[in-house]
Design a protein around this motif. Structure first.
Motif, PDB file in Angstrom:
ATOM      1  N   ILE A  64       6.556  -5.126   3.423  1.00 19.43           N
ATOM      2  CA  ILE A  64       5.831  -6.147   2.565  1.00 19.43           C
ATOM      3  C   ILE A  64       5.481  -7.340   3.360  1.00 19.43           C
ATOM      4  CG2 ILE A  64       7.714  -7.277   1.512  1.00 19.43           C
ATOM      5  CD1 ILE A  64       4.383  -6.284  -0.206  1.00 19.43           C
ATOM      6  N   ASP A  65       4.411  -7.928   3.351  1.00 20.94           N
ATOM      7  CA  ASP A  65       3.832  -9.154   4.012  1.00 20.94           C
ATOM      8  C   ASP A  65       4.546 -10.264   3.341  1.00 20.94           C
ATOM      9  OD1 ASP A  65       2.885 -11.005   5.390  1.00 20.94           O
ATOM     10  OD2 ASP A  65       0.781 -10.716   5.185  1.00 20.94           O
TER      11      ASP A  65
ATOM     12  N   LYS B  79      -5.143 -12.266 -11.981  1.00 25.28           N
ATOM     13  CA  LYS B  79      -5.743 -12.688 -10.728  1.00 25.28           C
ATOM     14  C   LYS B  79      -5.239 -11.609  -9.620  1.00 25.28           C
ATOM     15  CE  LYS B  79      -7.827 -15.727  -7.926  1.00 25.28           C
ATOM     16  NZ  LYS B  79      -9.100 -16.215  -8.575  1.00 25.28           N
ATOM     17  N   VAL B  80      -6.466 -11.248  -8.831  1.00 28.01           N
ATOM     18  CA  VAL B  80      -5.864 -10.089  -7.745  1.00 28.01           C
ATOM     19  C   VAL B  80      -6.442 -11.279  -6.562  1.00 28.01           C
ATOM     20  CG1 VAL B  80      -6.832  -8.090  -6.659  1.00 28.01           C
ATOM     21  CG2 VAL B  80      -6.937  -8.403  -8.962  1.00 28.01           C
ATOM     22  N   VAL B  81      -5.323 -11.277  -5.569  1.00 31.96           N
ATOM     23  CA  VAL B  81      -5.194 -11.846  -4.318  1.00 31.96           C
ATOM     24  C   VAL B  81      -5.859 -10.747  -3.189  1.00 31.96           C
ATOM     25  CG1 VAL B  81      -4.070 -12.881  -2.503  1.00 31.96           C
ATOM     26  CG2 VAL B  81      -3.862 -13.815  -4.797  1.00 31.96           C
ATOM     27  N   ILE B  82      -6.658 -10.838  -2.234  1.00 31.73           N
ATOM     28  CA  ILE B  82      -6.993  -9.939  -1.204  1.00 31.73           C
ATOM     29  C   ILE B  82      -5.846 -10.134   0.001  1.00 31.73           C
ATOM     30  CG2 ILE B  82      -8.648  -9.028   0.360  1.00 31.73           C
ATOM     31  CD1 ILE B  82      -9.127  -8.679  -2.776  1.00 31.73           C
ATOM     32  N   ALA B  83      -4.997  -9.079   0.086  1.00 30.03           N
ATOM     33  CA  ALA B  83      -4.041  -9.118   1.217  1.00 30.03           C
ATOM     34  C   ALA B  83      -4.947  -8.905   2.675  1.00 30.03           C
ATOM     35  CB  ALA B  83      -3.020  -8.173   0.847  1.00 30.03           C
ATOM     36  N   LYS B  84      -4.442  -9.705   3.642  1.00 29.31           N
ATOM     37  CA  LYS B  84      -4.680  -9.489   4.969  1.00 29.31           C
ATOM     38  C   LYS B  84      -4.207  -8.060   5.767  1.00 29.31           C
ATOM     39  CE  LYS B  84      -5.427 -14.288   5.828  1.00 29.31           C
ATOM     40  NZ  LYS B  84      -5.161 -15.465   6.672  1.00 29.31           N
ATOM     41  N   LYS B  85      -3.050  -7.761   5.000  1.00 30.68           N
ATOM     42  CA  LYS B  85      -2.308  -6.608   5.659  1.00 30.68           C
ATOM     43  C   LYS B  85      -2.018  -5.346   4.439  1.00 30.68           C
ATOM     44  CE  LYS B  85       0.401  -9.123   8.972  1.00 30.68           C
ATOM     45  NZ  LYS B  85       1.613  -9.746   9.583  1.00 30.68           N
ATOM     46  N   ASP B  86      -1.865  -4.259   4.876  1.00 36.46           N
ATOM     47  CA  ASP B  86      -1.568  -3.322   3.985  1.00 36.46           C
ATOM     48  C   ASP B  86      -0.131  -3.061   3.888  1.00 36.46           C
ATOM     49  OD1 ASP B  86      -1.767  -1.079   2.131  1.00 36.46           O
ATOM     50  OD2 ASP B  86      -2.617   0.391   3.383  1.00 36.46           O
ATOM     51  N   SER B  87       0.493  -2.493   2.613  1.00 39.49           N
ATOM     52  CA  SER B  87       1.937  -2.376   2.640  1.00 39.49           C
ATOM     53  C   SER B  87       2.160  -0.824   2.324  1.00 39.49           C
ATOM     54  CB  SER B  87       2.333  -3.171   1.511  1.00 39.49           C
ATOM     55  OG  SER B  87       3.740  -3.058   1.460  1.00 39.49           O
ATOM     56  N   ILE B  88       2.922  -0.046   2.911  1.00 37.95           N
ATOM     57  CA  ILE B  88       3.421   1.240   2.816  1.00 37.95           C
ATOM     58  C   ILE B  88       4.674   1.223   2.210  1.00 37.95           C
ATOM     59  CG2 ILE B  88       3.740   3.455   4.181  1.00 37.95           C
ATOM     60  CD1 ILE B  88       2.029   2.137   6.454  1.00 37.95           C
TER      61      ILE B  88
ATOM     62  N   LYS C 214      -2.190 -23.758 -13.471  1.00 34.75           N
ATOM     63  CA  LYS C 214      -1.245 -23.812 -14.901  1.00 34.75           C
ATOM     64  C   LYS C 214      -1.346 -22.687 -15.676  1.00 34.75           C
ATOM     65  CE  LYS C 214      -0.082 -28.736 -14.539  1.00 34.75           C
ATOM     66  NZ  LYS C 214      -0.338 -30.144 -15.376  1.00 34.75           N
ATOM     67  N   ASP C 215      -2.649 -22.550 -15.835  1.00 36.24           N
ATOM     68  CA  ASP C 215      -3.101 -21.402 -16.768  1.00 36.24           C
ATOM     69  C   ASP C 215      -3.014 -19.903 -16.274  1.00 36.24           C
ATOM     70  OD1 ASP C 215      -3.821 -23.285 -18.691  1.00 36.24           O
ATOM     71  OD2 ASP C 215      -5.935 -23.620 -17.804  1.00 36.24           O
ATOM     72  N   LEU C 216      -2.484 -19.791 -15.175  1.00 31.57           N
ATOM     73  CA  LEU C 216      -2.435 -18.557 -14.371  1.00 31.57           C
ATOM     74  C   LEU C 216      -1.181 -18.106 -14.803  1.00 31.57           C
ATOM     75  CD1 LEU C 216      -3.625 -16.260 -12.829  1.00 31.57           C
ATOM     76  CD2 LEU C 216      -2.747 -17.596 -10.549  1.00 31.57           C
ATOM     77  N   GLU C 217      -1.144 -16.796 -15.429  1.00 26.61           N
ATOM     78  CA  GLU C 217       0.293 -16.236 -15.918  1.00 26.61           C
ATOM     79  C   GLU C 217       0.667 -14.837 -15.088  1.00 26.61           C
ATOM     80  OE1 GLU C 217       0.678 -16.596 -20.663  1.00 26.61           O
ATOM     81  OE2 GLU C 217      -1.154 -15.546 -19.939  1.00 26.61           O
ATOM     82  N   PHE C 218      -0.280 -14.203 -14.691  1.00 22.42           N
ATOM     83  CA  PHE C 218      -0.274 -12.932 -13.976  1.00 22.42           C
ATOM     84  C   PHE C 218      -1.026 -12.833 -12.805  1.00 22.42           C
ATOM     85  CE2 PHE C 218       0.133  -8.328 -15.600  1.00 22.42           C
ATOM     86  CZ  PHE C 218       0.982  -7.919 -14.339  1.00 22.42           C
ATOM     87  N   ILE C 219      -0.603 -12.235 -11.767  1.00 25.00           N
ATOM     88  CA  ILE C 219      -1.186 -12.326 -10.332  1.00 25.00           C
ATOM     89  C   ILE C 219      -0.718 -11.266  -9.638  1.00 25.00           C
ATOM     90  CG2 ILE C 219       0.359 -13.614  -9.297  1.00 25.00           C
ATOM     91  CD1 ILE C 219      -1.981 -15.037  -7.785  1.00 25.00           C
ATOM     92  N   THR C 220      -1.622 -10.420  -8.799  1.00 27.50           N
ATOM     93  CA  THR C 220      -1.231  -9.260  -8.046  1.00 27.50           C
ATOM     94  C   THR C 220      -1.951  -9.265  -6.825  1.00 27.50           C
ATOM     95  OG1 THR C 220      -0.831  -6.844  -7.980  1.00 27.50           O
ATOM     96  CG2 THR C 220      -2.796  -7.730  -9.217  1.00 27.50           C
ATOM     97  N   ALA C 221      -2.085  -8.159  -5.944  1.00 28.65           N
ATOM     98  CA  ALA C 221      -2.773  -8.079  -4.809  1.00 28.65           C
ATOM     99  C   ALA C 221      -3.616  -6.791  -4.452  1.00 28.65           C
ATOM    100  CB  ALA C 221      -1.824  -8.479  -3.423  1.00 28.65           C
ATOM    101  N   ALA C 222      -4.259  -6.997  -3.543  1.00 27.31           N
ATOM    102  CA  ALA C 222      -5.234  -5.616  -3.195  1.00 27.31           C
ATOM    103  C   ALA C 222      -5.423  -5.725  -1.750  1.00 27.31           C
ATOM    104  CB  ALA C 222      -6.447  -5.388  -4.038  1.00 27.31           C
TER     105      ALA C 222
END
Length: 240
Positions: free
Chosen positions: A104-105, A216-225, A120-128
């Motif tokens: 994981i990066d 919210k979806v953050v675009i990752a710069k690196k993949d994770s295996i 402040k209003d953001l409750e849930f975030i992940t990545a792709a």
């Protein structure tokens, strides 16, 4: 707002029993994850949440924190919510880093924490991460995500999404299994009932979308295996 990383880990994996304690390059898998997280600059605390004393003792033996969770916790999210509610009174943000992600990066972990602090209003975030191999888009074990122009998830699926009917230029994104939550959100989420789409796809995050929550979806710069099988452990060992 203080931030904690909680790493759920269970011993009874169907495809790889005892996975968190499997040795990779002479160290338990869970230690590799903890060492990656320890490089984060936006994290105030990190610990493992487990239902197995062997994992708990192993984590403490190498100098990290671990919490035992009850058998009633059926998922990693349940374990995280239990720890957050019982032990993390002074923390407002919780990052869920999977216990089988030794690559994981750590900069991505920091990014999720930073976004949750900023909004402040953001409750849930992940990545792709953008899928680069054509064969991966049809792999049901690789979860795909589509999101709107503002970066909020529209849907997650094991199927190919979107369906490229006219063979136009379409970008496909793999969902990376890292999540960030405001503490109150994950505690409430764990108490809610599984939804219809969640059961169909076996994807817990769909429960949030079905209940009108935004992710919210953050675009990752690196993949994770991730490590799902002993063969994966060997592959990760070579990469390390």
């Amino acid at each position: 707002m203080k931030t904690a990383v909680i790493i759920p880990a269970r011993y009874a994996s169907t495809r790889f029993p005892g996975k968190p304690l499997a040795l990779i390059k002479g160290k338990p898998l869970i230690q590799h994850v903890l060492e990656r997280v320890s490089k984060c600059k936006k994290i105030d605390f990190a610990a493992v949440a487990t239902d197995d004393m062997r994992i708990c003792n192993a984590v403490k033996d190498i100098g990290y924190e671990a919490f035992m969770t009850p058998n009633s916790c059926k998922s990693g999210t349940d374990r995280i919510a239990f720890v957050a509610e019982k032990y993390l009174k002074d923390y407002g943000i919780i990052i869920n880093v999977q216990g089988d992600e030794p690559l994981i990066d750590y900069k991505l972990v920091d990014k999720l924490a930073e976004e949750l602090k900023k909004h402040k209003d953001l409750e849930f975030i992940t990545a792709a991460f953008r899928i680069k191999k054509e064969g991966d888009v049809k792999n049901p074990n690789m979860v795909k995500v589509v999101f709107d122009k503002d970066g909020y998830a529209i849907y997650f699926s094991r199927s190919l999404i979107p369906y490229n009917r006219d063979n136009g230029k379409v970008k496909y994104y793999k969902h990376i299994g890292i999540y960030g939550y405001k503490k109150e959100f994950v505690i409430d989420f764990a108490k809610s009932k599984p939804s219809i789409l969640e059961k169909a796809e076996c994807l817990e995050q769909l429960r949030a979308l079905e209940n009108g929550k935004k992710i919210k979806v953050v675009i990752a710069k690196k993949d994770s295996i991730g490590v799902d099988t002993p063969e994966d452990a060997l592959k990760v060992g070579r990469l390390l």
